[in-house]
Motif scaffolding. Structure first.
Motif, PDB file in Angstrom:
ATOM      1  N   CYS A 135       7.519  -0.734   8.228  1.00 53.96           N
ATOM      2  CA  CYS A 135       8.733  -1.185   8.773  1.00 53.96           C
ATOM      3  C   CYS A 135       9.794  -2.125   7.684  1.00 53.96           C
ATOM      4  CB  CYS A 135       8.722  -1.764  10.016  1.00 53.96           C
ATOM      5  SG  CYS A 135      10.542  -1.969  10.849  1.00 53.96           S
ATOM      6  N   ASP A 136      10.715  -1.690   7.507  1.00 55.44           N
ATOM      7  CA  ASP A 136      11.817  -2.678   6.542  1.00 55.44           C
ATOM      8  C   ASP A 136      12.505  -3.438   7.788  1.00 55.44           C
ATOM      9  OD1 ASP A 136      11.786  -2.116   3.595  1.00 55.44           O
ATOM     10  OD2 ASP A 136      12.412  -0.317   4.052  1.00 55.44           O
ATOM     11  N   ALA A 188      -2.886  -9.105  18.737  1.00 58.20           N
ATOM     12  CA  ALA A 188      -2.581  -8.183  17.433  1.00 58.20           C
ATOM     13  C   ALA A 188      -1.682  -7.336  17.982  1.00 58.20           C
ATOM     14  CB  ALA A 188      -3.715  -7.687  16.929  1.00 58.20           C
ATOM     15  N   ARG A 189      -1.671  -6.472  19.176  1.00 56.96           N
ATOM     16  CA  ARG A 189      -0.744  -5.718  19.727  1.00 56.96           C
ATOM     17  C   ARG A 189       0.500  -6.033  20.064  1.00 56.96           C
ATOM     18  NH1 ARG A 189      -3.732  -4.067  23.455  1.00 56.96           N
ATOM     19  NH2 ARG A 189      -5.052  -2.592  22.511  1.00 56.96           N
ATOM     20  N   GLN A 190       0.447  -7.454  20.419  1.00 56.80           N
ATOM     21  CA  GLN A 190       1.619  -8.154  20.808  1.00 56.80           C
ATOM     22  C   GLN A 190       2.586  -8.350  19.660  1.00 56.80           C
ATOM     23  OE1 GLN A 190       1.014 -11.768  23.126  1.00 56.80           O
ATOM     24  NE2 GLN A 190       2.918 -12.788  22.090  1.00 56.80           N
ATOM     25  N   LEU A 191       2.004  -8.998  18.618  1.00 62.17           N
ATOM     26  CA  LEU A 191       2.456  -9.224  17.434  1.00 62.17           C
ATOM     27  C   LEU A 191       3.096  -7.998  16.731  1.00 62.17           C
ATOM     28  CD1 LEU A 191       0.347 -11.979  15.604  1.00 62.17           C
ATOM     29  CD2 LEU A 191       2.010 -12.168  17.130  1.00 62.17           C
ATOM     30  N   LEU A 192       2.334  -6.895  16.634  1.00 62.21           N
ATOM     31  CA  LEU A 192       2.751  -5.867  15.726  1.00 62.21           C
ATOM     32  C   LEU A 192       2.352  -4.596  16.655  1.00 62.21           C
ATOM     33  CD1 LEU A 192       1.839  -7.021  11.988  1.00 62.21           C
ATOM     34  CD2 LEU A 192       4.192  -6.982  13.308  1.00 62.21           C
ATOM     35  N   PRO A 193       3.295  -4.101  17.550  1.00 60.22           N
ATOM     36  CA  PRO A 193       2.947  -3.027  18.648  1.00 60.22           C
ATOM     37  C   PRO A 193       2.573  -1.763  17.980  1.00 60.22           C
ATOM     38  CG  PRO A 193       4.847  -4.322  19.368  1.00 60.22           C
ATOM     39  CD  PRO A 193       4.682  -4.837  17.798  1.00 60.22           C
ATOM     40  N   ARG A 194       3.380  -1.542  16.749  1.00 63.96           N
ATOM     41  CA  ARG A 194       3.178  -0.322  16.175  1.00 63.96           C
ATOM     42  C   ARG A 194       1.866  -0.311  14.786  1.00 63.96           C
ATOM     43  NH1 ARG A 194       7.297   3.316  16.897  1.00 63.96           N
ATOM     44  NH2 ARG A 194       6.010   4.870  15.612  1.00 63.96           N
ATOM     45  N   ASN A 195       1.297  -1.660  14.713  1.00 62.62           N
ATOM     46  CA  ASN A 195       0.478  -1.591  13.576  1.00 62.62           C
ATOM     47  C   ASN A 195       1.052  -1.340  12.216  1.00 62.62           C
ATOM     48  OD1 ASN A 195      -1.902  -2.338  12.439  1.00 62.62           O
ATOM     49  ND2 ASN A 195      -3.000  -0.574  12.782  1.00 62.62           N
ATOM     50  N   SER A 196       2.134  -1.552  11.961  1.00 61.55           N
ATOM     51  CA  SER A 196       2.797  -1.234  10.799  1.00 61.55           C
ATOM     52  C   SER A 196       2.922  -2.215   9.714  1.00 61.55           C
ATOM     53  CB  SER A 196       4.360  -0.725  11.267  1.00 61.55           C
ATOM     54  OG  SER A 196       4.550   0.089  11.905  1.00 61.55           O
ATOM     55  N   ALA A 197       2.841  -2.132   8.405  1.00 58.49           N
ATOM     56  CA  ALA A 197       3.036  -3.047   7.458  1.00 58.49           C
ATOM     57  C   ALA A 197       4.746  -3.297   7.615  1.00 58.49           C
ATOM     58  CB  ALA A 197       2.887  -2.491   6.199  1.00 58.49           C
ATOM     59  N   VAL A 253       8.537  -3.251  17.368  1.00 59.80           N
ATOM     60  CA  VAL A 253       7.691  -3.304  16.468  1.00 59.80           C
ATOM     61  C   VAL A 253       7.332  -4.570  15.782  1.00 59.80           C
ATOM     62  CG1 VAL A 253       8.758  -0.998  15.284  1.00 59.80           C
ATOM     63  CG2 VAL A 253       9.646  -3.398  14.679  1.00 59.80           C
ATOM     64  N   ILE A 254       7.798  -5.715  16.166  1.00 64.60           N
ATOM     65  CA  ILE A 254       7.538  -6.999  15.852  1.00 64.60           C
ATOM     66  C   ILE A 254       7.932  -8.101  16.796  1.00 64.60           C
ATOM     67  CG2 ILE A 254       9.577  -7.333  14.374  1.00 64.60           C
ATOM     68  CD1 ILE A 254       8.047  -9.195  12.601  1.00 64.60           C
ATOM     69  N   ASP A 255       6.927  -8.673  17.245  1.00 57.65           N
ATOM     70  CA  ASP A 255       7.163  -9.909  18.428  1.00 57.65           C
ATOM     71  C   ASP A 255       7.854 -11.132  17.790  1.00 57.65           C
ATOM     72  OD1 ASP A 255       7.379 -11.098  20.781  1.00 57.65           O
ATOM     73  OD2 ASP A 255       5.396 -11.697  20.801  1.00 57.65           O
ATOM     74  N   SER A 256       8.980 -10.844  17.163  1.00 60.22           N
ATOM     75  CA  SER A 256       9.642 -12.216  16.522  1.00 60.22           C
ATOM     76  C   SER A 256      11.062 -11.885  16.576  1.00 60.22           C
ATOM     77  CB  SER A 256       9.296 -12.129  15.134  1.00 60.22           C
ATOM     78  OG  SER A 256      10.046 -13.315  14.225  1.00 60.22           O
ATOM     79  N   ALA A 267      -8.071  -4.274   9.504  1.00 60.23           N
ATOM     80  CA  ALA A 267      -8.794  -3.402  10.430  1.00 60.23           C
ATOM     81  C   ALA A 267      -9.785  -4.212  11.555  1.00 60.23           C
ATOM     82  CB  ALA A 267      -9.609  -2.553   9.462  1.00 60.23           C
ATOM     83  N   ASP A 268      -9.898  -5.315  11.174  1.00 59.69           N
ATOM     84  CA  ASP A 268     -10.346  -6.274  12.339  1.00 59.69           C
ATOM     85  C   ASP A 268      -9.315  -7.134  12.750  1.00 59.69           C
ATOM     86  OD1 ASP A 268     -10.085  -7.816   9.992  1.00 59.69           O
ATOM     87  OD2 ASP A 268     -11.975  -8.586   9.990  1.00 59.69           O
ATOM     88  N   LYS A 269      -8.260  -6.865  12.987  1.00 57.36           N
ATOM     89  CA  LYS A 269      -7.246  -7.444  13.690  1.00 57.36           C
ATOM     90  C   LYS A 269      -6.915  -8.838  13.272  1.00 57.36           C
ATOM     91  CE  LYS A 269      -6.639  -3.775  16.275  1.00 57.36           C
ATOM     92  NZ  LYS A 269      -7.559  -2.841  15.737  1.00 57.36           N
ATOM     93  N   ARG A 270      -6.711  -9.175  11.967  1.00 60.81           N
ATOM     94  CA  ARG A 270      -6.170 -10.440  11.348  1.00 60.81           C
ATOM     95  C   ARG A 270      -4.803 -10.266  11.143  1.00 60.81           C
ATOM     96  NH1 ARG A 270     -10.655 -13.482   9.430  1.00 60.81           N
ATOM     97  NH2 ARG A 270     -12.925 -12.257   9.490  1.00 60.81           N
ATOM     98  N   LEU A 271      -3.795 -11.261  11.164  1.00 55.09           N
ATOM     99  CA  LEU A 271      -2.775 -11.128  10.387  1.00 55.09           C
ATOM    100  C   LEU A 271      -3.111 -11.545   8.894  1.00 55.09           C
ATOM    101  CD1 LEU A 271       0.096 -10.348  11.017  1.00 55.09           C
ATOM    102  CD2 LEU A 271       0.599 -13.049  11.042  1.00 55.09           C
ATOM    103  N   LEU A 272      -2.535 -10.590   8.372  1.00 57.77           N
ATOM    104  CA  LEU A 272      -2.439 -10.926   6.702  1.00 57.77           C
ATOM    105  C   LEU A 272      -1.036 -10.898   6.297  1.00 57.77           C
ATOM    106  CD1 LEU A 272      -4.430  -8.970   3.893  1.00 57.77           C
ATOM    107  CD2 LEU A 272      -2.125  -9.699   3.730  1.00 57.77           C
TER     108      LEU A 272
END
Length: 436
Positions: free
Chosen positions: A134-135, A277-286, A173-176, A301-306
């Motif tokens: 997501c842009d 993790a799902r709350q922060l980025l619900p679609r798991n998108s970059a 798409v993003i909790d911000s 893959a192990d649900k860290r925020l990079l």
């Protein structure tokens, strides 16, 4: 700590989340003695590995030399974002390559992602490849531009879903609350770059490529037959490929003068758990914003925020990457104020003055080819470069190679000591313009 993550760094890579969570890394030998091949490739990152694969698939013999470990540079420690496109604002090159040339560059920007997709699928490379990117618009005018981008993609025949995310729906798409909308692209995505590099090295070896680590090149002898010297050996080849990017140094001063090594930095949190993790980025998108000092982030893959960005043109790294990057992360996700940072790392990316990848051959030595200066978008562009170089080297007519070779690239003024400060001033000007 997830079982995949090791806290040791005995493998020789920069200490990073990727090095700690990579698949087992085979040891490739150092070059000793005299080796004769059709093509010598210098650089064990994505440029070199994919050129080697493409050449081997076409029946040429290849030796690849890496100064440290396969994937040691930007290829093994980048943000892992696989995003459509090559270059920045390719319309700027219309006077050089024409309308059709601009269109072809845009099409190759789509093809580059497909090359990665096909390589991963064909050779079953385990690298956590996940689709969705997501842009993010920082300002309403940027969001308005996304509608034009989506229309252009449709006009290019883009076959993947592209969806405008209205400002009022941005939390889907993003909790911000920082963003004025977005554009979701299901044909781009993210992956574990070091595992991709390791998988591609295994592919290259299976195709007969001779891989050598800890084999820094000390001297090049150009000529009808190129001689590539290391501390303990030499490779004799009809053709040479230089794929070192930001780490070319003085191996070829003419080429290195066209690339600015710039520092880029990343942090990775402790595992967040499925719910957060799902709350922060619900679609798991970059994700990536639109600023010059870009922020980019995704889940592992192990649900860290990079979380990465903060490109430095000064040549000086922050003393404490975590302390430097964490406030930037908290501006986007203040809810992570009590979350621990498990990893912090940085490295050099290569940037050219016009921000178009440099793919071509040396005029004075037509059997010497190169690919460099991906300006932070190398994950896909390196794979495209490997294909274009292999086409040209193997005698196939490559319209894409010829197109890239037409675009001139400026040598940074002032030599290696002044080009970083000069570009830093230029980037400061662009950042000030963002405030207007």
């Amino acid at each position: 700590m997830d079982a995949r993550v090791r806290q040791t760094n005995a493998c020789g890579h920069a200490a990073s989340y990727y090095a700690a969570s990579s698949h087992p890394q085979p040891e490739y030998p150092a070059l000793t003695g005299d080796v004769k091949v059709d093509v010598c490739v210098v650089g064990g990152g994505f440029s070199g590995l994919n050129t080697a694969i493409e050449l081997a698939e076409r029946g040429l013999s290849v030796a690849l030399l890496e100064a440290r470990k396969i994937g040691w540079g930007a290829s093994g420690r980048n943000g892992g974002q696989l995003i459509r496109g090559v270059g920045h604002h390719v319309e700027r090159f219309r006077d050089v390559i024409g309308d059709e040339g601009v269109r072809q560059l845009k099409l190759m920007g789509l093809e580059a992602v497909e090359i990665v997709r096909q390589r991963v699928e064909k050779y079953q490379i385990d690298c956590d490849l996940t689709w969705g990117y997501c842009d993010l618009a920082n300002k309403p005018k940027e969001f308005a531009g996304f509608a034009e981008d989506a229309e252009e993609l449709r006009g290019l025949g883009y076959r993947h879903e592209v969806q405008l995310i209205q400002p009022e729906n941005i939390r889907s798409v993003i909790d911000s609350g920082n963003y004025a909308g977005g554009m979701l692209d299901m044909g781009s995505g993210h992956l574990h770059p070091l595992n991709l590099a390791l998988g591609e090295a295994a592919v290259a070896k299976s195709l007969g490529v001779q891989l050598f680590e800890h084999s820094a090149v000390t001297r090049l002898e150009y000529g009808a037959q190129v001689r590539v010297h290391t501390a303990q050996g030499v490779v004799r080849a009809d053709t040479l490929v230089l794929g070192c990017n930001a780490y070319l140094n003085d191996l070829d001063p003419n080429l290195s003068g066209k690339v600015l090594p710039a520092g880029s930095y990343i942090i990775a949190t402790e595992p967040l758990g499925d719910d957060l993790a799902r709350q922060l980025l619900p679609r798991n998108s970059a994700m990536c914003d639109q600023r010059v000092a870009v922020d980019y982030f995704r889940l592992t893959a192990d649900k860290r925020l990079l979380f990465g960005g903060a490109c430095h043109y000064s040549g000086r790294d922050p003393q404490d990457i975590g302390a430097y990057m964490q406030p930037k992360m908290l501006k986007v996700f203040p809810q992570l104020k009590d979350v621990k940072i498990d990893f912090q790392w940085g490295g050099m990316i290569g940037i050219g003055a016009n921000r178009l990848p440099q793919i071509g051959r040396l005029n004075e030595h037509p059997n010497v080819f190169y690919a460099q200066a991906y300006a932070g978008h190398g994950l896909n562009a390196t794979h495209l470069a490997g294909k274009l170089l292999a086409e040209a080297i193997s005698g196939q007519y490559s319209a894409g190679f010829e197109l890239f070779a037409k675009v001139p690239h400026m040598t940074f003024p002032g030599g290696k000591h002044l080009r970083s400060p000069l570009l830093a001033l230029g980037m400061l000007w662009h950042r000030l313009k963002e405030l207007v």
